[in-house]
Write an enzyme that holds these catalytic residues in place. Structure first.
Site, PDB file in Angstrom:
ATOM      1  N   LEU A  42      27.115  20.900 -19.933  1.00 48.24           N
ATOM      2  CA  LEU A  42      26.945  21.677 -21.185  1.00 48.24           C
ATOM      3  C   LEU A  42      28.379  22.779 -21.359  1.00 48.24           C
ATOM      4  CD1 LEU A  42      25.289  22.997 -23.475  1.00 48.24           C
ATOM      5  CD2 LEU A  42      24.467  24.510 -21.963  1.00 48.24           C
ATOM      6  N   HIS A  52      27.996  32.132 -11.983  1.00 52.26           N
ATOM      7  CA  HIS A  52      29.217  32.823 -12.704  1.00 52.26           C
ATOM      8  C   HIS A  52      28.820  33.425 -13.927  1.00 52.26           C
ATOM      9  CE1 HIS A  52      33.138  32.462 -14.697  1.00 52.26           C
ATOM     10  NE2 HIS A  52      33.634  31.779 -13.665  1.00 52.26           N
TER      11      HIS A  52
END
Length: 338
Positions: free
Chosen positions: A126, A230
């Site tokens: 994605l 992240h």
């Protein structure tokens, strides 16, 4: 109009640009011409294949701005991981060290190498260009995959997973990997990440420690990022958690990022989606829906206002939306409120 469709060979330049833009830690899109072209070819074969149960098929989609013809994002589904190449994770467990005589009781976390997700369906790859991170495009680019899975469940496993990108900096420095590198690999994170992306995974089995790793022996920096995502990945993991995905203690072997999982029948979009017959006309509603056709190789999805006639299992869409979805009056579509 923004649509999602299967990738094709003419999208190679756009895919290469996205691979460069996505940066370190985006293992599923290595900056390698041969691998990217092979991935497109494999996708075309997968969409054309007659499937009755999940195998090694891979479905890579692109998001296209039809006004400009520009490809602005990607999103993928792997039907069943680990059938051709081993699919590794660390599983977080616990070991108890206990001495009654000394009245000492210590619980220690461990990391054990495993292949527990072999055969699971993975949603992956994605990425949305910064220019189009608006108008719910990110949610659309993630959630349409569950409509495709719901419509073609014979192609996918009951367990659906997603590997979430772990903590690393702009230079590709991963605190988790640095500890492994020092003790076992002698190879920096971008190199290991790239080798995995191009399918050279045998080094993992050859060099990984064969016994569980005691977490408290890792550096403080490495311990701090285990099961953490992240910063750029926080919205993606929140969206999946809202869909019913959860963490089961599995983390990536390179950056320590979490893997989330759900049973396909417990995914919110799958459960809330509806199959309706198309009526083309004037839409009397402003409520936005993600809507897709029911095809495979000619799959199309978009987001648009529609008018539902729930009792008759019908939906009114505009002619523009019908054209984008490649459907005619009387065809069937699957949709969910966005």
């Amino acid at each position: 109009m923004i649509i999602v469709r299967p990738i094709q060979q003419s999208d190679y330049d756009a895919l290469y640009r996205i691979a460069v833009e996505s940066g370190h830690g985006f293992t599923s899109l290595p900056v390698n011409e041969e691998l990217l072209r092979n991935r497109i070819a494999h996708t075309e074969e997968s969409f054309a294949k007659d499937v009755t149960s999940p195998g090694n098929e891979g479905y890579l989609f692109v998001m296209e701005d039809t006004e400009t013809g520009e490809v602005v994002g990607t999103s993928g589904i792997e039907a069943a991981v680990g059938l051709d190449d081993a699919f590794y994770h660390y599983h977080l467990g616990k070991v108890v060290h206990n001495s009654r005589e000394l009245n000492i009781y210590n619980t220690v976390e461990t990391l054990s190498l495993c292949n527990d997700y072999t055969g699971a369906t993975e949603i992956c790859t994605l990425f949305l260009s910064e220019s189009h991170r608006k108008n719910n495009n990110g949610r659309f680019l993630s959630r349409f995959r569950f409509l495709f899975i719901s419509e073609h469940q014979e192609r996918f496993a009951n367990t659906v997973i997603a590997e979430m990108r772990g903590v690393s900096d702009e230079n590709g420095r991963s605190p988790f990997w640095e500890w492994l590198e020092e003790h076992f690999f002698s190879m920096d994170f971008p190199t290991a990440d790239y080798l995995t992306g191009i399918g050279k995974k045998v080094f993992i089995a050859e060099l990984m420690p064969k016994y569980p790793i005691y977490v408290n022996l890792l550096s403080k920096e490495a311990q701090a990022v285990i099961n953490q995502v992240h910063p750029h990945t926080v919205p993606a993991v929140r969206l999946l958690e809202a869909e019913g995905f959860s963490r089961r203690g599995y983390v990536d072997i390179f950056d320590g990022g979490p893997t989330v999982e759900a049973n396909v029948h417990n995914i919110k979009t799958v459960n809330h989606s509806k199959r309706c017959q198309v009526i083309i006309g004037e839409v009397q509603s402003s409520e936005n829906y993600i809507i897709c056709n029911t095809q495979v190789s000619n799959f199309r999805a978009t987001q648009a206002p529609v008018s539902l006639r729930a009792t008759a299992e019908q939906v009114v869409i505009s002619q523009d939306v019908a054209n984008a979805l490649m459907v005619q009056e009387g065809d069937w579509v699957r949709l969910v409120a966005n």
